[in-house]
Design a protein around this motif. Structure first.
Motif, short mmCIF file in Angstrom:
data_model
loop_
_atom_site.label_atom_id
_atom_site.label_comp_id
_atom_site.label_asym_id
_atom_site.label_seq_id
_atom_site.Cartn_x
_atom_site.Cartn_y
_atom_site.Cartn_z
N GLY A 18 20.48 61.09 80.27
CA GLY A 18 19.83 62.16 79.52
C GLY A 18 18.52 62.56 80.17
O GLY A 18 17.99 61.85 81.03
N ALA A 19 18.02 63.72 79.77
CA ALA A 19 16.72 64.18 80.24
C ALA A 19 15.93 64.72 79.06
O ALA A 19 16.48 65.44 78.21
N ALA A 20 14.66 64.36 79.02
CA ALA A 20 13.76 64.87 77.98
C ALA A 20 12.72 65.77 78.64
O ALA A 20 12.09 65.38 79.62
N VAL A 21 12.56 66.95 78.08
CA VAL A 21 11.49 67.86 78.51
C VAL A 21 10.50 67.96 77.35
O VAL A 21 10.89 68.31 76.23
N GLY A 112 26.31 73.82 80.51
CA GLY A 112 27.43 73.24 79.79
C GLY A 112 27.11 71.96 79.03
O GLY A 112 28.03 71.30 78.50
N TYR A 113 25.83 71.60 78.95
CA TYR A 113 25.44 70.42 78.19
C TYR A 113 24.99 70.81 76.79
O TYR A 113 24.37 71.86 76.59
N SER A 114 25.27 69.94 75.82
CA SER A 114 24.69 70.12 74.49
C SER A 114 23.24 69.68 74.55
O SER A 114 22.93 68.57 75.01
N ILE A 115 22.35 70.56 74.12
CA ILE A 115 20.92 70.35 74.26
C ILE A 115 20.26 70.48 72.88
O ILE A 115 20.51 71.46 72.17
N GLY A 116 19.44 69.53 72.54
CA GLY A 116 18.69 69.60 71.29
C GLY A 116 17.26 70.02 71.55
O GLY A 116 16.60 69.49 72.45
N GLY A 117 16.77 70.98 70.78
CA GLY A 117 15.37 71.40 70.85
C GLY A 117 14.67 71.07 69.55
O GLY A 117 15.16 71.46 68.48
N PHE A 118 13.54 70.37 69.62
CA PHE A 118 12.90 69.85 68.40
C PHE A 118 11.40 70.14 68.42
O PHE A 118 10.77 70.21 69.48
N ASN A 191 26.26 62.94 85.37
CA ASN A 191 25.82 63.67 86.56
C ASN A 191 24.29 63.83 86.51
O ASN A 191 23.76 64.82 86.03
N GLU A 192 23.60 62.82 87.04
CA GLU A 192 22.13 62.81 86.94
C GLU A 192 21.50 64.01 87.63
O GLU A 192 20.52 64.57 87.13
N GLN A 193 22.03 64.42 88.77
CA GLN A 193 21.46 65.55 89.49
C GLN A 193 21.56 66.83 88.66
O GLN A 193 20.60 67.60 88.57
N ARG A 194 22.72 67.04 88.04
CA ARG A 194 22.89 68.26 87.25
C ARG A 194 22.03 68.23 85.99
O ARG A 194 21.47 69.25 85.58
N ASP A 197 18.60 69.06 87.11
CA ASP A 197 18.53 70.50 87.39
C ASP A 197 18.41 71.30 86.10
O ASP A 197 17.67 72.29 86.04
N ASN A 198 19.14 70.87 85.08
CA ASN A 198 19.09 71.54 83.77
C ASN A 198 17.68 71.44 83.19
O ASN A 198 17.13 72.40 82.65
N ALA A 199 17.08 70.26 83.33
CA ALA A 199 15.72 70.06 82.82
C ALA A 199 14.72 70.96 83.56
O ALA A 199 13.85 71.58 82.93
N ARG A 200 14.85 71.03 84.88
CA ARG A 200 13.93 71.88 85.65
C ARG A 200 14.13 73.36 85.30
O ARG A 200 13.17 74.14 85.28
N TYR A 201 15.37 73.75 85.04
CA TYR A 201 15.64 75.13 84.63
C TYR A 201 14.94 75.44 83.31
O TYR A 201 14.34 76.52 83.15
N ILE A 202 14.98 74.50 82.37
CA ILE A 202 14.28 74.68 81.10
C ILE A 202 12.78 74.81 81.34
O ILE A 202 12.11 75.66 80.73
N GLN A 203 12.24 74.00 82.23
CA GLN A 203 10.81 74.11 82.54
C GLN A 203 10.47 75.51 83.05
O GLN A 203 9.44 76.08 82.67
#
Length: 221
Positions: A18-21, A112-118, A191-194, A197-203
């Motif tokens: 997982g990744a936390a932003v 394509g990942y389920s992402i929670g925003g809180f 897939n840690e790289q993806r 990448d998803n986290a950086r895209y959110i940033q």
């Protein structure tokens, strides 16, 4: 915030990452430039995907497998990323909520990942644990009312469950007043790289549309 992946999850999905932003942000009711991006991606989804192909996307397929392993029917309790893309394939636009919610939805569809925003200020304590929902565990999904989360992967703080790949909890939802954002990306495909990448895209989206410096990223597994 410390995030712990429980043995319950590790036993059914040892490859989980997982990744936390976490970021300071400014929310707005609507952002036209963001919606221009959403419409471009919406057209891409409708031109290249079908409902059958959708279920084969790695992030969605892996989440569905974990649901089954935990005892939940993924066709009845669909992961949020699948819900969003199915809506587009039905020829419907995404719901327009506010900039933070819309931004998270865009990132979920793109990867394509389920992402929670809180709203991070609504979380209690300094530790979050990813586990599995229990029978009778109280949970009020956003716009869904009481939701049975037995057999669903669930993030818990000191108060209880606040996020699942199907629906997040009313208690910690983002609002127009949210200034401290926590986003959790669920990479059940490992897939840690993806995921990163998803986290950086959110940033990058936060920098462009939420008056933010993008905050920090933490990878957890």
């Amino acid at each position: 915030m410390k995030i712990i992946v429980s043995k319950e999850i590790a036993s059914v999905c040892p490859e989980f990452v997982g990744a936390a932003v976490e970021a300071q942000v400014k929310n707005t009711a609507y952002c036209e430039a963001l919606w221009d991006e959403i419409k471009v991606l919406q057209a891409e989804v409708t031109q290249t995907l079908s409902n059958e192909l959708l279920k084969e996307l790695p992030g969605i397929a892996a989440t569905r497998r974990v649901y089954k392993a935990c005892g939940k029917d993924p066709s009845r309790y669909r992961p949020a990323s699948e819900q969003l893309m199915r809506r587009l394939l039905q020829g419907k636009d995404l719901y327009q909520i506010d900039t933070l919610v819309d931004l998270v939805n865009l990132a979920s569809i793109k990867f394509g990942y389920s992402i929670g925003g809180f709203d991070a200020d609504k979380l209690v304590g300094q530790t979050i644990t990813l586990g599995v929902g229990r029978d009778g565990e109280p949970y009020e999904g956003i716009g869904r009312g009481v939701l049975s989360i037995a057999g669903l992967p669930v993030y818990r703080d000191e108060v209880g469950g606040f996020g699942t790949p199907t629906s997040d909890h009313e208690r910690t939802k983002m609002t127009i007043e949210t200034t401290h954002l926590l986003v959790l990306i669920n990479g059940y495909d490992g897939n840690e790289q993806r995921v990163a990448d998803n986290a950086r895209y959110i940033q990058e989206l936060l920098k462009r549309y939420a008056d933010s410096d993008g905050g920090s990223v933490t990878i957890y597994k």
